[in-house]
Scaffold this motif. Sequence first.
Motif, PDB file in Angstrom:
ATOM      1  N   ASN A 117       0.812  -1.226   0.000  1.00 54.22           N
ATOM      2  CA  ASN A 117       0.000   0.000   0.000  1.00 54.22           C
ATOM      3  C   ASN A 117       0.845   1.276   0.000  1.00 54.22           C
ATOM      4  O   ASN A 117       0.721   2.130   0.881  1.00 54.22           O
ATOM      5  CB  ASN A 117      -0.936   0.015   1.210  1.00 54.22           C
ATOM      6  CG  ASN A 117      -2.026  -1.027   1.105  1.00 54.22           C
ATOM      7  OD1 ASN A 117      -2.291  -1.569   0.028  1.00 54.22           O
ATOM      8  ND2 ASN A 117      -2.678  -1.311   2.226  1.00 54.22           N
ATOM      9  N   THR A 170       1.801   7.888  -2.630  1.00 53.56           N
ATOM     10  CA  THR A 170       2.356   8.497  -3.829  1.00 53.56           C
ATOM     11  C   THR A 170       3.641   9.241  -3.478  1.00 53.56           C
ATOM     12  O   THR A 170       3.673  10.007  -2.512  1.00 53.56           O
ATOM     13  CB  THR A 170       1.354   9.476  -4.453  1.00 53.56           C
ATOM     14  OG1 THR A 170       0.157   8.758  -4.789  1.00 53.56           O
ATOM     15  CG2 THR A 170       1.928  10.114  -5.710  1.00 53.56           C
ATOM     16  N   LEU A 187       1.389  -0.508  -9.224  1.00 55.71           N
ATOM     17  CA  LEU A 187       1.287   0.147 -10.525  1.00 55.71           C
ATOM     18  C   LEU A 187       0.636   1.529 -10.380  1.00 55.71           C
ATOM     19  O   LEU A 187       1.071   2.497 -11.028  1.00 55.71           O
ATOM     20  CB  LEU A 187       0.481  -0.714 -11.495  1.00 55.71           C
ATOM     21  CG  LEU A 187       0.256  -0.140 -12.888  1.00 55.71           C
ATOM     22  CD1 LEU A 187       1.577   0.149 -13.596  1.00 55.71           C
ATOM     23  CD2 LEU A 187      -0.610  -1.086 -13.728  1.00 55.71           C
ATOM     24  N   SER A 188      -0.370   1.621  -9.534  1.00 46.57           N
ATOM     25  CA  SER A 188      -1.021   2.908  -9.313  1.00 46.57           C
ATOM     26  C   SER A 188      -0.057   3.928  -8.719  1.00 46.57           C
ATOM     27  O   SER A 188      -0.035   5.093  -9.135  1.00 46.57           O
ATOM     28  CB  SER A 188      -2.229   2.732  -8.385  1.00 46.57           C
ATOM     29  OG  SER A 188      -2.841   3.978  -8.116  1.00 46.57           O
ATOM     30  N   ALA A 189       0.762   3.482  -7.762  1.00 44.96           N
ATOM     31  CA  ALA A 189       1.755   4.385  -7.162  1.00 44.96           C
ATOM     32  C   ALA A 189       2.759   4.842  -8.212  1.00 44.96           C
ATOM     33  O   ALA A 189       3.180   6.011  -8.230  1.00 44.96           O
ATOM     34  CB  ALA A 189       2.465   3.683  -6.009  1.00 44.96           C
ATOM     35  N   ARG A 242       2.149   5.058 -11.505  1.00 42.30           N
ATOM     36  CA  ARG A 242       1.457   5.953 -12.423  1.00 42.30           C
ATOM     37  C   ARG A 242       1.269   7.352 -11.830  1.00 42.30           C
ATOM     38  O   ARG A 242       1.380   8.362 -12.531  1.00 42.30           O
ATOM     39  CB  ARG A 242       0.102   5.367 -12.789  1.00 42.30           C
ATOM     40  CG  ARG A 242       0.150   4.093 -13.622  1.00 42.30           C
ATOM     41  CD  ARG A 242       0.684   4.355 -14.999  1.00 42.30           C
ATOM     42  NE  ARG A 242       0.448   3.223 -15.902  1.00 42.30           N
ATOM     43  CZ  ARG A 242       1.078   3.067 -17.061  1.00 42.30           C
ATOM     44  NH1 ARG A 242       1.971   3.962 -17.455  1.00 42.30           N
ATOM     45  NH2 ARG A 242       0.824   2.009 -17.815  1.00 42.30           N
ATOM     46  N   LYS A 243       0.969   7.403 -10.539  1.00 44.06           N
ATOM     47  CA  LYS A 243       0.696   8.684  -9.890  1.00 44.06           C
ATOM     48  C   LYS A 243       1.963   9.478  -9.575  1.00 44.06           C
ATOM     49  O   LYS A 243       1.886  10.663  -9.244  1.00 44.06           O
ATOM     50  CB  LYS A 243      -0.091   8.457  -8.595  1.00 44.06           C
ATOM     51  CG  LYS A 243      -1.506   7.965  -8.815  1.00 44.06           C
ATOM     52  CD  LYS A 243      -2.204   7.719  -7.491  1.00 44.06           C
ATOM     53  CE  LYS A 243      -3.627   7.221  -7.699  1.00 44.06           C
ATOM     54  NZ  LYS A 243      -4.307   6.940  -6.403  1.00 44.06           N
ATOM     55  N   ASN A 294      -1.516  -4.138  -8.512  1.00 48.31           N
ATOM     56  CA  ASN A 294      -2.259  -2.997  -9.050  1.00 48.31           C
ATOM     57  C   ASN A 294      -2.013  -1.728  -8.234  1.00 48.31           C
ATOM     58  O   ASN A 294      -1.971  -0.627  -8.790  1.00 48.31           O
ATOM     59  CB  ASN A 294      -3.751  -3.315  -9.096  1.00 48.31           C
ATOM     60  CG  ASN A 294      -4.101  -4.304 -10.198  1.00 48.31           C
ATOM     61  OD1 ASN A 294      -3.376  -4.418 -11.179  1.00 48.31           O
ATOM     62  ND2 ASN A 294      -5.198  -5.017 -10.025  1.00 48.31           N
ATOM     63  N   LYS A 295      -1.867  -1.880  -6.923  1.00 44.94           N
ATOM     64  CA  LYS A 295      -1.581  -0.716  -6.089  1.00 44.94           C
ATOM     65  C   LYS A 295      -0.162  -0.203  -6.327  1.00 44.94           C
ATOM     66  O   LYS A 295       0.090   1.000  -6.281  1.00 44.94           O
ATOM     67  CB  LYS A 295      -1.807  -1.047  -4.616  1.00 44.94           C
ATOM     68  CG  LYS A 295      -3.274  -1.226  -4.260  1.00 44.94           C
ATOM     69  CD  LYS A 295      -3.487  -1.429  -2.771  1.00 44.94           C
ATOM     70  CE  LYS A 295      -4.984  -1.544  -2.456  1.00 44.94           C
ATOM     71  NZ  LYS A 295      -5.219  -1.742  -1.002  1.00 44.94           N
ATOM     72  N   SER A 318      -0.650  -5.781  -3.348  1.00 47.56           N
ATOM     73  CA  SER A 318      -1.317  -5.781  -4.647  1.00 47.56           C
ATOM     74  C   SER A 318      -0.459  -5.170  -5.753  1.00 47.56           C
ATOM     75  O   SER A 318      -0.033  -4.015  -5.647  1.00 47.56           O
ATOM     76  CB  SER A 318      -2.625  -4.994  -4.557  1.00 47.56           C
ATOM     77  OG  SER A 318      -3.147  -4.715  -5.826  1.00 47.56           O
TER      78      SER A 318
END
Length: 294
Positions: free
Chosen positions: A185, A188, A212-214, A216-217, A209-210, A207
């Motif tokens: 988790n 950013t 990857l989200s970090a 991307r952000k 996906n989490k 995860s």
Amino acid sequence: MRSLIGILLSFTLVACGGGDFGSSRYGLNEAETIVLENPGLTGPYTVKSYLPPGSNKDYRSVIIYYPDNSMEATLPATTLSGGFTNTKENMSWLGQHLASHGFIVAVFTPTNPYSLDARVWSVGHQASLETLLDESDQGSSPIAGRVDPDRLGLMGFSYGGAGTVLAANALGSRVRSAVTLCAFNPKTSTNPIPMLFVTGTKDTVASPNKVLSAFRKFETSMPKAFAKFNNLAHGDITNGGRYHETLARYTTAWSQVFLADIPAYDTYISGDEVQKQVRDTTVFAQVTDYIFED
């Protein structure tokens, strides 16, 4: 520097262009050749370690791994931590590996490895970085005068990876690079330094996906990379896990480029060598599982 099985590439310093290659680390002049060691294999240096004396309220314990060489030049250094329930012993393999490639590494156990708060690891990273600098300033220390204060990095696994992001945010320009390994988790990042985000297709704890989200952000004009390794599970990062050679390859190459100032190692993170692995479905399940943005 002893020779290694698995030396892959060699470059002339002139051809590489840019970066502080020879005099600061290898003692070479511009007419000589620098040999790139395969970053996934054990490096050319014998590794030594020691436990710094005294205690620190911001971590439970720390061990420092360093390369045994007679060079007078300062060296890049990084912190390293495990995650939930982990002690410094769980990450010894990577600390030793990085030291064999010329890095000084402080591997720490946080004050409470059972905490559910990534700030515990962030505080540990920051304190371990200070310990590296303090030890370098101590004339009696095994690493006296060896830590380069301008080439410092952070590296951590799981909660330690989430703590790496928080510590980087807090330290700002004091650090040059960061690597998160299956970060749990992660927040950013707000510190625009080169950062590598590692995860795995079989990680059911942190995860992908989490992660990857970090990635991307994370807004930065500096290089960043996302690597989702095929069949890598959460427990594969620590001692006894699988894929250590692959993990070592990317973390070491990243550190060589952004901490040791050897841009020729770019081939392993953005050039021909990494493209070979991107096309290899045993390393990455699909080509979109590795993203490098410069």
